[in-house]
Design a protein around this motif. Structure first.
Motif, PDB file in Angstrom:
ATOM      1  N   THR A  65       0.855  -1.193   0.000  1.00  0.00           N
ATOM      2  CA  THR A  65       0.000   0.000   0.000  1.00  0.00           C
ATOM      3  C   THR A  65       0.887   1.239   0.000  1.00  0.00           C
ATOM      4  O   THR A  65       1.887   1.288   0.724  1.00  0.00           O
ATOM      5  CB  THR A  65      -0.928   0.011   1.227  1.00  0.00           C
ATOM      6  N   PHE A  66       0.504   2.220  -0.825  1.00  0.00           N
ATOM      7  CA  PHE A  66       1.302   3.440  -0.933  1.00  0.00           C
ATOM      8  C   PHE A  66       0.404   4.642  -1.172  1.00  0.00           C
ATOM      9  O   PHE A  66      -0.752   4.510  -1.582  1.00  0.00           O
ATOM     10  CB  PHE A  66       2.336   3.323  -2.060  1.00  0.00           C
ATOM     11  N   GLU A  67       0.971   5.812  -0.951  1.00  0.00           N
ATOM     12  CA  GLU A  67       0.347   7.093  -1.296  1.00  0.00           C
ATOM     13  C   GLU A  67       1.397   7.950  -1.969  1.00  0.00           C
ATOM     14  O   GLU A  67       2.554   7.983  -1.543  1.00  0.00           O
ATOM     15  CB  GLU A  67      -0.185   7.797  -0.050  1.00  0.00           C
ATOM     16  N   ALA A  68       1.017   8.646  -3.039  1.00  0.00           N
ATOM     17  CA  ALA A  68       1.963   9.502  -3.751  1.00  0.00           C
ATOM     18  C   ALA A  68       1.204  10.471  -4.636  1.00  0.00           C
ATOM     19  O   ALA A  68       0.094  10.176  -5.098  1.00  0.00           O
ATOM     20  CB  ALA A  68       2.917   8.662  -4.594  1.00  0.00           C
ATOM     21  N   ASP A  69       1.826  11.603  -4.884  1.00  0.00           N
ATOM     22  CA  ASP A  69       1.278  12.600  -5.796  1.00  0.00           C
ATOM     23  C   ASP A  69       1.929  12.378  -7.161  1.00  0.00           C
ATOM     24  O   ASP A  69       2.944  12.986  -7.488  1.00  0.00           O
ATOM     25  CB  ASP A  69       1.577  13.996  -5.250  1.00  0.00           C
ATOM     26  N   LEU A  70       1.339  11.484  -7.942  1.00  0.00           N
ATOM     27  CA  LEU A  70       1.907  11.092  -9.238  1.00  0.00           C
ATOM     28  C   LEU A  70       1.377  12.049 -10.303  1.00  0.00           C
ATOM     29  O   LEU A  70       0.315  11.831 -10.873  1.00  0.00           O
ATOM     30  CB  LEU A  70       1.523   9.647  -9.554  1.00  0.00           C
ATOM     31  N   THR A  71       2.140  13.092 -10.587  1.00  0.00           N
ATOM     32  CA  THR A  71       1.640  14.150 -11.462  1.00  0.00           C
ATOM     33  C   THR A  71       2.497  14.379 -12.704  1.00  0.00           C
ATOM     34  O   THR A  71       2.001  14.907 -13.698  1.00  0.00           O
ATOM     35  CB  THR A  71       1.552  15.484 -10.691  1.00  0.00           C
ATOM     36  N   VAL A  72       3.775  14.010 -12.645  1.00  0.00           N
ATOM     37  CA  VAL A  72       4.667  14.215 -13.778  1.00  0.00           C
ATOM     38  C   VAL A  72       4.696  12.928 -14.608  1.00  0.00           C
ATOM     39  O   VAL A  72       4.644  11.821 -14.073  1.00  0.00           O
ATOM     40  CB  VAL A  72       6.081  14.590 -13.294  1.00  0.00           C
ATOM     41  N   LEU A  73       4.775  13.085 -15.932  1.00  0.00           N
ATOM     42  CA  LEU A  73       4.767  11.951 -16.838  1.00  0.00           C
ATOM     43  C   LEU A  73       5.687  10.826 -16.363  1.00  0.00           C
ATOM     44  O   LEU A  73       6.852  11.061 -16.065  1.00  0.00           O
ATOM     45  CB  LEU A  73       5.190  12.410 -18.234  1.00  0.00           C
ATOM     46  N   TYR A  74       5.131   9.626 -16.281  1.00  0.00           N
ATOM     47  CA  TYR A  74       5.823   8.380 -15.905  1.00  0.00           C
ATOM     48  C   TYR A  74       6.192   8.291 -14.425  1.00  0.00           C
ATOM     49  O   TYR A  74       6.897   7.361 -14.033  1.00  0.00           O
ATOM     50  CB  TYR A  74       7.068   8.125 -16.766  1.00  0.00           C
ATOM     51  N   ASP A  75       5.732   9.211 -13.572  1.00  0.00           N
ATOM     52  CA  ASP A  75       5.796   8.956 -12.133  1.00  0.00           C
ATOM     53  C   ASP A  75       5.045   7.658 -11.858  1.00  0.00           C
ATOM     54  O   ASP A  75       3.943   7.442 -12.396  1.00  0.00           O
ATOM     55  CB  ASP A  75       5.097  10.073 -11.342  1.00  0.00           C
ATOM     56  N   GLN A  76       5.598   6.774 -11.023  1.00  0.00           N
ATOM     57  CA  GLN A  76       4.958   5.471 -10.832  1.00  0.00           C
ATOM     58  C   GLN A  76       5.338   4.842  -9.503  1.00  0.00           C
ATOM     59  O   GLN A  76       6.411   5.119  -8.949  1.00  0.00           O
ATOM     60  CB  GLN A  76       5.333   4.523 -11.967  1.00  0.00           C
ATOM     61  N   ALA A  77       4.452   3.973  -8.997  1.00  0.00           N
ATOM     62  CA  ALA A  77       4.709   3.227  -7.766  1.00  0.00           C
ATOM     63  C   ALA A  77       3.811   2.000  -7.738  1.00  0.00           C
ATOM     64  O   ALA A  77       2.745   1.976  -8.362  1.00  0.00           O
ATOM     65  CB  ALA A  77       4.459   4.099  -6.538  1.00  0.00           C
ATOM     66  N   GLY A  78       4.257   0.984  -7.003  1.00  0.00           N
ATOM     67  CA  GLY A  78       3.467  -0.235  -6.891  1.00  0.00           C
ATOM     68  C   GLY A  78       4.311  -1.390  -6.424  1.00  0.00           C
ATOM     69  O   GLY A  78       5.115  -1.255  -5.493  1.00  0.00           O
ATOM     70  N   VAL A  79       4.148  -2.553  -7.096  1.00  0.00           N
ATOM     71  CA  VAL A  79       4.856  -3.790  -6.762  1.00  0.00           C
ATOM     72  C   VAL A  79       5.721  -4.215  -7.944  1.00  0.00           C
ATOM     73  O   VAL A  79       5.265  -4.193  -9.094  1.00  0.00           O
ATOM     74  CB  VAL A  79       3.860  -4.924  -6.420  1.00  0.00           C
ATOM     75  N   LEU A  80       6.957  -4.615  -7.647  1.00  0.00           N
ATOM     76  CA  LEU A  80       7.840  -5.217  -8.641  1.00  0.00           C
ATOM     77  C   LEU A  80       8.076  -6.674  -8.259  1.00  0.00           C
ATOM     78  O   LEU A  80       8.391  -6.973  -7.100  1.00  0.00           O
ATOM     79  CB  LEU A  80       9.189  -4.488  -8.700  1.00  0.00           C
ATOM     80  N   VAL A  81       7.912  -7.569  -9.234  1.00  0.00           N
ATOM     81  CA  VAL A  81       8.329  -8.968  -9.105  1.00  0.00           C
ATOM     82  C   VAL A  81       9.507  -9.154 -10.048  1.00  0.00           C
ATOM     83  O   VAL A  81       9.393  -8.869 -11.242  1.00  0.00           O
ATOM     84  CB  VAL A  81       7.183  -9.940  -9.465  1.00  0.00           C
ATOM     85  N   ARG A  82      10.617  -9.644  -9.525  1.00  0.00           N
ATOM     86  CA  ARG A  82      11.844  -9.676 -10.328  1.00  0.00           C
ATOM     87  C   ARG A  82      12.521 -11.041 -10.261  1.00  0.00           C
ATOM     88  O   ARG A  82      12.708 -11.593  -9.168  1.00  0.00           O
ATOM     89  CB  ARG A  82      12.811  -8.595  -9.840  1.00  0.00           C
ATOM     90  N   VAL A  83      12.891 -11.542 -11.436  1.00  0.00           N
ATOM     91  CA  VAL A  83      13.740 -12.724 -11.539  1.00  0.00           C
ATOM     92  C   VAL A  83      15.162 -12.281 -11.886  1.00  0.00           C
ATOM     93  O   VAL A  83      16.116 -12.643 -11.210  1.00  0.00           O
ATOM     94  CB  VAL A  83      13.189 -13.706 -12.592  1.00  0.00           C
ATOM     95  N   ASP A  84      15.291 -11.467 -12.939  1.00  0.00           N
ATOM     96  CA  ASP A  84      16.572 -10.901 -13.332  1.00  0.00           C
ATOM     97  C   ASP A  84      16.298  -9.671 -14.189  1.00  0.00           C
ATOM     98  O   ASP A  84      15.142  -9.239 -14.319  1.00  0.00           O
ATOM     99  CB  ASP A  84      17.446 -11.926 -14.068  1.00  0.00           C
ATOM    100  N   GLU A  85      17.347  -9.100 -14.801  1.00  0.00           N
ATOM    101  CA  GLU A  85      17.185  -7.829 -15.511  1.00  0.00           C
ATOM    102  C   GLU A  85      16.289  -7.931 -16.735  1.00  0.00           C
ATOM    103  O   GLU A  85      15.773  -6.915 -17.215  1.00  0.00           O
ATOM    104  CB  GLU A  85      18.547  -7.268 -15.902  1.00  0.00           C
ATOM    105  N   SER A  86      16.058  -9.128 -17.242  1.00  0.00           N
ATOM    106  CA  SER A  86      15.204  -9.263 -18.424  1.00  0.00           C
ATOM    107  C   SER A  86      13.910 -10.039 -18.153  1.00  0.00           C
ATOM    108  O   SER A  86      13.141 -10.287 -19.081  1.00  0.00           O
ATOM    109  CB  SER A  86      15.980  -9.943 -19.566  1.00  0.00           C
ATOM    110  N   THR A  87      13.661 -10.388 -16.903  1.00  0.00           N
ATOM    111  CA  THR A  87      12.442 -11.111 -16.528  1.00  0.00           C
ATOM    112  C   THR A  87      11.876 -10.487 -15.264  1.00  0.00           C
ATOM    113  O   THR A  87      12.414 -10.686 -14.160  1.00  0.00           O
ATOM    114  CB  THR A  87      12.733 -12.608 -16.288  1.00  0.00           C
TER     115      THR A  87
END
Length: 196
Positions: A65-87
């Motif tokens: 859970t997050f809160e943010a003022d996402l107003t500028v192009l491509y400002d972003q937040a959430g969840v990342l699932v990562r295996v490696d740099e290409s997955t």
């Protein structure tokens, strides 16, 4: 969700410009030009977004859970699932076309992006949940205490060793501040059409 992940129980991929604790919250400030993206349409590779990651086995779910003022192009937040740099998969809210959009980027060598506008979510708390079961990631999100919305069903090999947790980026600027209020892990959802 069964377990709160303490902020110090996870490790940073690409530490942000600043991190501070405010009570139980973690307030993260982004670096300029940070992003996760791989090739498609734009032609570039970015693997310098900020993510706080913990082990994410098959049969688990992660919820942020997050809160943010996402107003500028491509400002972003959430969840990342990562295996490696290409997955990897990122899911959350991103500013584009003048409004916040709920979406996901799924990357297996190259990135794709699906999204839908959620202007009514601007400025409020957002929760993103990713459930890992078999060869699938089920992504859901909600605003405040509102209903869960299905965002994406994505493939991830059941043999992949993955990590997951909160992420944020700001492609066009530095200094985006994101307040993460919760980071939890628990069992995967019972089924694709059964909410948490």
């Amino acid at each position: 969700m069964n377990k709160t992940v303490r902020w110090n129980e996870a490790g940073w991929l690409n530490p942000p410009a600043a991190v501070r604790h405010d009570g139980d919250d973690l307030v993260v400030t982004t670096k300029d030009g940070s992003d996760f993206w791989r090739l498609t349409s734009y032609g570039f590779i970015h693997d310098d977004g900020h993510a706080l990651l913990a082990d994410f086995p098959v049969g688990a779910a992660v919820e942020v859970t997050f809160e943010a003022d996402l107003t500028v192009l491509y400002d972003q937040a959430g969840v990342l699932v990562r295996v490696d740099e290409s997955t990897w998969i990122k899911a959350g809210v991103e500013a584009t076309d003048g409004a916040p959009h709920l979406g996901a980027v799924v990357t297996h060598g190259t990135s794709d992006w699906s999204m839908a506008p959620v202007p009514e979510w601007a400025g409020g708390p957002v929760t993103v949940r990713v459930s890992r079961s078999g060869d699938a990631l089920t992504v859901r999100a909600r605003s405040g205490d509102g209903p869960w919305r299905m965002v994406r069903l994505a493939y991830l090999s059941p043999d992949a060793t993955a990590t997951a947790g909160p992420f944020c980026c700001s492609v066009e600027r530095g200094g985006l501040e994101v307040r993460f209020t919760s980071f939890r892990m628990g069992p995967a959802d019972a089924g694709l059409h059964e909410g948490p």
